[in-house]
Design a protein around this motif. Structure first.
Motif, PDB file in Angstrom:
ATOM      1  N   VAL A  79      -2.527   3.513 -10.923  1.00 36.39           N
ATOM      2  CA  VAL A  79      -1.990   2.713  -9.825  1.00 36.39           C
ATOM      3  C   VAL A  79      -3.073   1.713  -9.421  1.00 36.39           C
ATOM      4  O   VAL A  79      -4.247   2.076  -9.340  1.00 36.39           O
ATOM      5  CB  VAL A  79      -1.678   3.614  -8.595  1.00 36.39           C
ATOM      6  CG1 VAL A  79      -1.239   2.774  -7.405  1.00 36.39           C
ATOM      7  CG2 VAL A  79      -0.621   4.666  -8.938  1.00 36.39           C
ATOM      8  N   THR A  80      -2.693   0.456  -9.206  1.00 36.50           N
ATOM      9  CA  THR A  80      -3.638  -0.455  -8.540  1.00 36.50           C
ATOM     10  C   THR A  80      -2.933  -1.126  -7.376  1.00 36.50           C
ATOM     11  O   THR A  80      -1.747  -1.442  -7.437  1.00 36.50           O
ATOM     12  CB  THR A  80      -4.201  -1.565  -9.455  1.00 36.50           C
ATOM     13  OG1 THR A  80      -3.115  -2.331  -9.979  1.00 36.50           O
ATOM     14  CG2 THR A  80      -5.018  -1.017 -10.589  1.00 36.50           C
ATOM     15  N   TYR A  81      -3.679  -1.301  -6.318  1.00 35.92           N
ATOM     16  CA  TYR A  81      -3.195  -2.032  -5.141  1.00 35.92           C
ATOM     17  C   TYR A  81      -4.282  -3.032  -4.799  1.00 35.92           C
ATOM     18  O   TYR A  81      -5.391  -2.648  -4.426  1.00 35.92           O
ATOM     19  CB  TYR A  81      -2.955  -1.051  -3.981  1.00 35.92           C
ATOM     20  CG  TYR A  81      -2.889  -1.733  -2.628  1.00 35.92           C
ATOM     21  CD1 TYR A  81      -1.784  -2.486  -2.266  1.00 35.92           C
ATOM     22  CD2 TYR A  81      -3.940  -1.625  -1.726  1.00 35.92           C
ATOM     23  CE1 TYR A  81      -1.731  -3.120  -1.030  1.00 35.92           C
ATOM     24  CE2 TYR A  81      -3.894  -2.255  -0.492  1.00 35.92           C
ATOM     25  CZ  TYR A  81      -2.790  -2.996  -0.152  1.00 35.92           C
ATOM     26  OH  TYR A  81      -2.754  -3.627   1.058  1.00 35.92           O
ATOM     27  N   PHE A  82      -3.981  -4.305  -4.986  1.00 33.63           N
ATOM     28  CA  PHE A  82      -4.975  -5.343  -4.733  1.00 33.63           C
ATOM     29  C   PHE A  82      -4.504  -6.251  -3.604  1.00 33.63           C
ATOM     30  O   PHE A  82      -3.592  -7.041  -3.784  1.00 33.63           O
ATOM     31  CB  PHE A  82      -5.236  -6.145  -6.012  1.00 33.63           C
ATOM     32  CG  PHE A  82      -6.017  -7.410  -5.777  1.00 33.63           C
ATOM     33  CD1 PHE A  82      -7.171  -7.419  -5.006  1.00 33.63           C
ATOM     34  CD2 PHE A  82      -5.592  -8.606  -6.334  1.00 33.63           C
ATOM     35  CE1 PHE A  82      -7.874  -8.593  -4.782  1.00 33.63           C
ATOM     36  CE2 PHE A  82      -6.295  -9.783  -6.123  1.00 33.63           C
ATOM     37  CZ  PHE A  82      -7.431  -9.767  -5.335  1.00 33.63           C
ATOM     38  N   PRO A  83      -5.099  -6.121  -2.415  1.00 35.48           N
ATOM     39  CA  PRO A  83      -4.726  -7.004  -1.317  1.00 35.48           C
ATOM     40  C   PRO A  83      -5.555  -8.279  -1.364  1.00 35.48           C
ATOM     41  O   PRO A  83      -6.739  -8.232  -1.642  1.00 35.48           O
ATOM     42  CB  PRO A  83      -5.096  -6.175  -0.078  1.00 35.48           C
ATOM     43  CG  PRO A  83      -6.249  -5.337  -0.520  1.00 35.48           C
ATOM     44  CD  PRO A  83      -6.125  -5.142  -2.018  1.00 35.48           C
ATOM     45  N   ASN A  84      -4.918  -9.390  -1.149  1.00 40.01           N
ATOM     46  CA  ASN A  84      -5.626 -10.669  -1.147  1.00 40.01           C
ATOM     47  C   ASN A  84      -5.221 -11.412   0.112  1.00 40.01           C
ATOM     48  O   ASN A  84      -4.055 -11.702   0.316  1.00 40.01           O
ATOM     49  CB  ASN A  84      -5.247 -11.472  -2.395  1.00 40.01           C
ATOM     50  CG  ASN A  84      -6.184 -12.642  -2.624  1.00 40.01           C
ATOM     51  OD1 ASN A  84      -7.211 -12.772  -1.950  1.00 40.01           O
ATOM     52  ND2 ASN A  84      -5.855 -13.502  -3.561  1.00 40.01           N
ATOM     53  N   TYR A  85      -6.177 -11.652   0.970  1.00 34.39           N
ATOM     54  CA  TYR A  85      -5.828 -12.227   2.260  1.00 34.39           C
ATOM     55  C   TYR A  85      -6.955 -13.113   2.757  1.00 34.39           C
ATOM     56  O   TYR A  85      -8.107 -12.978   2.352  1.00 34.39           O
ATOM     57  CB  TYR A  85      -5.557 -11.116   3.281  1.00 34.39           C
ATOM     58  CG  TYR A  85      -6.631 -10.047   3.298  1.00 34.39           C
ATOM     59  CD1 TYR A  85      -7.765 -10.201   4.081  1.00 34.39           C
ATOM     60  CD2 TYR A  85      -6.522  -8.918   2.492  1.00 34.39           C
ATOM     61  CE1 TYR A  85      -8.761  -9.245   4.074  1.00 34.39           C
ATOM     62  CE2 TYR A  85      -7.515  -7.955   2.478  1.00 34.39           C
ATOM     63  CZ  TYR A  85      -8.629  -8.127   3.275  1.00 34.39           C
ATOM     64  OH  TYR A  85      -9.617  -7.187   3.256  1.00 34.39           O
ATOM     65  N   GLY A 104      -5.542  -5.334 -16.349  1.00 32.25           N
ATOM     66  CA  GLY A 104      -5.619  -6.371 -15.323  1.00 32.25           C
ATOM     67  C   GLY A 104      -5.351  -5.755 -13.968  1.00 32.25           C
ATOM     68  O   GLY A 104      -5.072  -4.572 -13.861  1.00 32.25           O
ATOM     69  N   LEU A 105      -5.472  -6.532 -12.929  1.00 30.26           N
ATOM     70  CA  LEU A 105      -5.131  -6.016 -11.608  1.00 30.26           C
ATOM     71  C   LEU A 105      -4.348  -7.055 -10.820  1.00 30.26           C
ATOM     72  O   LEU A 105      -3.872  -6.797  -9.729  1.00 30.26           O
ATOM     73  CB  LEU A 105      -6.396  -5.610 -10.855  1.00 30.26           C
ATOM     74  CG  LEU A 105      -7.480  -6.686 -10.733  1.00 30.26           C
ATOM     75  CD1 LEU A 105      -7.315  -7.460  -9.448  1.00 30.26           C
ATOM     76  CD2 LEU A 105      -8.851  -6.063 -10.801  1.00 30.26           C
ATOM     77  N   ALA A 106      -4.229  -8.242 -11.391  1.00 35.90           N
ATOM     78  CA  ALA A 106      -3.435  -9.305 -10.786  1.00 35.90           C
ATOM     79  C   ALA A 106      -2.871 -10.118 -11.941  1.00 35.90           C
ATOM     80  O   ALA A 106      -3.373 -10.028 -13.064  1.00 35.90           O
ATOM     81  CB  ALA A 106      -4.309 -10.182  -9.901  1.00 35.90           C
ATOM     82  N   ALA A 127       2.082   1.874  -3.418  1.00 37.21           N
ATOM     83  CA  ALA A 127       0.982   2.406  -4.237  1.00 37.21           C
ATOM     84  C   ALA A 127       0.739   3.881  -3.919  1.00 37.21           C
ATOM     85  O   ALA A 127       0.598   4.710  -4.824  1.00 37.21           O
ATOM     86  CB  ALA A 127      -0.286   1.596  -3.995  1.00 37.21           C
ATOM     87  N   ARG A 135       0.839  -1.210   0.000  1.00 38.91           N
ATOM     88  CA  ARG A 135       0.000   0.000   0.000  1.00 38.91           C
ATOM     89  C   ARG A 135       0.877   1.264   0.000  1.00 38.91           C
ATOM     90  O   ARG A 135       0.569   2.257  -0.660  1.00 38.91           O
ATOM     91  CB  ARG A 135      -0.922  -0.020   1.218  1.00 38.91           C
ATOM     92  CG  ARG A 135      -1.779   1.214   1.399  1.00 38.91           C
ATOM     93  CD  ARG A 135      -2.826   1.338   0.293  1.00 38.91           C
ATOM     94  NE  ARG A 135      -3.323   2.695   0.199  1.00 38.91           N
ATOM     95  CZ  ARG A 135      -4.606   3.024   0.051  1.00 38.91           C
ATOM     96  NH1 ARG A 135      -5.514   2.091  -0.049  1.00 38.91           N
ATOM     97  NH2 ARG A 135      -4.973   4.276  -0.036  1.00 38.91           N
ATOM     98  N   GLU A 138      -1.202 -11.451   0.817  1.00 41.72           N
ATOM     99  CA  GLU A 138      -0.480 -11.164  -0.421  1.00 41.72           C
ATOM    100  C   GLU A 138      -1.084  -9.925  -1.056  1.00 41.72           C
ATOM    101  O   GLU A 138      -2.278  -9.672  -0.907  1.00 41.72           O
ATOM    102  CB  GLU A 138      -0.651 -12.388  -1.334  1.00 41.72           C
ATOM    103  CG  GLU A 138      -0.243 -12.196  -2.758  1.00 41.72           C
ATOM    104  CD  GLU A 138      -0.623 -13.394  -3.635  1.00 41.72           C
ATOM    105  OE1 GLU A 138      -0.650 -14.544  -3.137  1.00 41.72           O
ATOM    106  OE2 GLU A 138      -0.924 -13.165  -4.801  1.00 41.72           O
TER     107      GLU A 138
END
Lengths: 365, 187
Positions: free
Chosen positions: B39-45, B67-69, B29, B26, B55
């Motif tokens: 800018v993209t910030y994709f949290p995956n938890y 895309g974002l991932a 970002a 973050r 992650e």
């Protein structure tokens, strides 16, 4: 130029609602949408609004109903199991023809959900209506944080314009992904006054206002209520269908996808194009009304369709119905997820990455 | 134009809940907001607050981010005992892997990627707080790629940690960032 901030889709939803003049929020906590009520609980009191954490989602939806009857711009947000609990109230709001906005930040699976937080497994329920009585709701499916912000303004406008419920459908990925959002105020055509709203005990034209559920008001056989609603729905179909077509003019394969999956699919289309494969993307923005004609035309131009959705296959039904068997329709559904090996990392339950979609595209274009 | 900037950077930071993988993602970002249009910030938890898998994916770009991932990232920071094999296999040829070899059970076998082996936890502990290991990693990433200037990250950090109690932490975090950059061999 409007301020540009890095916020996630959930916060963009909340800010978008406030910028649309929504000052009343009723909700109950559930992952993955908690950032919406969190923001509302902090910000609404500052602007003279009301935030209520209800005892459950069934209560939230009736608070929304009450606020909407009073003519205020009101909303709630929830995630899949909570959305199911709201179905009765949604059906009542639809019957009464009062405008309101409900956000569903989906999480995967029936019941309590199946562990993984992302997934698009509420499409059928949200677009077809999980409540009784053959009503319709406008369904908007933003695929970026900016669209979350913009669509909330659009949602309140459309709700007021047609006196219907507008559902905004996102998921864990769109809800939690942060992107720059321009905090712009959108301009819409003027709306009629809410002369139907119940405000205090005021008399109207010398008569006390008395609100009766809409369906009973119409009477007639066959029920004129349905005739009236059919007209409203037709107007919505005539003017409110929205979609995005991306690199599809000369495509020989049309990828159809919405929300978070459309983000992955858009990237896959770019990757396919870089290899000389003529793929294009069709992204429905209104899931109801569904852009049937536009899908059919684009599908027939391409000759082949690949539906990408993080679900066992729900959007694919609408696409098949639109295409009417004229061209083959393939599905890359939840089984297309890449599952990490050698650990329980990366969300455990996998993701449909652009590379997984590209692989499928290679087999078709 | 910043040093080494090419207009597009993608990074996955993987760790366990509590290690601060999402924090540095973050931060990157936020810092990227001043230099990049997109800018993209994709949290995956997972559901667990601590100890569960955690992650995030960060993309900084001058063009629209479709895309974002991604399955095959250009760069990965692996914190602690995150599964090396999984991410080593996925990195794009010519990509970058930053990890702590002293905590990993296996060795890196790929020869077509750049590997920075950094004892981040030990370095952070020596600076006064092992929890700053994430900033050692971020410092190394910034030095190796030039995606954003470390000063920008420090500015964001200062804003986030504004307030009396966090002064020591802020100082250690900033030192960790610098130390990581130095040890990456290019800072």
């Amino acid at each position: 130029m409007a301020e540009r901030v890095l916020i996630d889709g959930n916060e963009a939803i909340a800010r978008g609602a406030i910028s649309a003049g929504c000052k009343h929020f009723f909700g109950y906590p559930i992952t993955p949408q908690n950032e919406i009520p969190e923001f509302m609980s902090r910000e609404l009191p500052k602007i003279g609004g009301v935030f209520v954490q209800s005892e459950c989602e069934a209560a939230s939806v009736y608070m929304v109903y009450g606020g909407a009857l009073a003519g205020a711009r009101v909303m709630t947000s929830t995630a899949s199991p909570g959305f199911s609990l709201m179905q009765e109230g949604i059906s009542y709001i639809a019957e009464a023809e009062v405008p309101a906005v409900i956000v569903n930040v989906m999480r995967m699976g029936p019941g309590i959900g199946t562990g993984g937080q992302h997934g698009q497994t509420d499409y059928r329920q949200v677009t077809k209506g999980g409540g009784h009585g053959a009503y319709r709701c406008i369904v908007l499916a933003p695929y970026s944080a900016q669209e979350c912000f913009d669509h909330m303004q659009l949602a309140f406008y459309l709700a007021d314009k047609y006196r219907v419920l507008v559902l905004v459908l996102t998921d864990f990925i769109i809800g939690r992904m942060a992107e720059p959002v321009e905090l712009r105020t959108l301009e819409f055509d003027p709306l009629p006054g809410k002369d139907w709203a119940l405000k205090g005990k005021a008399l109207k034209d010398g008569k006390r206002k008395f609100f009766v559920s809409a369906a009973f008001n119409y009477g007639g056989a066959p029920p004129r209520y349905y005739q009236h609603m059919a007209e409203v729905y037709q107007k919505i179909k005539d003017s409110e269908i929205r979609y995005e077509a991306y690199r599809e003019e000369d495509a020989t394969l049309l990828v159809v996808s919405y929300g978070s999956s459309a983000r992955m699919a858009k990237r896959a289309v770019d990757m396919a194009r870089a290899e000389g494969r003529r793929a294009g993307l069709f992204r429905p923005v209104t899931l109801w009304p569904f852009p049937e004609e536009a899908v059919q035309q684009a599908a027939c131009r391409a000759g082949k369709v690949l539906v990408v959705e993080d679900s066992p296959g729900e959007l694919v039904e609408d696409v098949k119905f639109a295409v009417q068997g004229k061209v083959p329709v393939h599905l890359l559904g939840i089984w297309g997820r890449y599952t990490p090996k050698g650990g329980i990392m990366t969300g455990g339950s996998g993701i449909i990455y652009p590379e997984n979609i590209l692989e499928e595209v290679r087999g078709l274009a | 134009m910043e040093k080494g900037r090419t207009g597009y950077f993608e990074l996955i930071v993987a760790g366990r809940g509590g290690q601060g993988a999402l924090t540095i993602g973050r931060l990157l970002a936020d810092a990227g907001m001043s230099g990049y249009r997109h800018v993209t910030y994709f949290p995956n938890y997972g559901a667990a607050m601590r100890g569960g898998e955690s992650e995030c994916t960060v993309i900084l770009s001058d063009q629209e981010i479709t895309g974002l991932a991604m399955l095959e990232p250009a760069a990965v920071i692996l914190m602690g005992a995150a599964p090396l094999e999984e991410f080593e296999r996925r990195i794009k040829p010519g990509g970058l892997l930053i990890f702590d070899g002293s905590l990993a059970a296996q060795k890196v076998n790929r020869e077509d990627i750049k590997v920075i082996d950094l004892p981040a936890t030990r370095i952070a502990a020596e600076l006064g707080d092992s929890r700053a290991a994430n900033f050692v990693f971020l410092g190394a990433y910034l030095a190796a790629t030039g995606a954003v200037l470390p000063e920008l990250c420090e500015e964001v950090l200062e804003k986030k940690l504004r307030g009396g109690k966090n002064k020591t932490l802020l100082s250690i975090d900033k030192q960790a960032l610098r130390e990581g950059a130095k040890l990456a061999g290019v800072g």
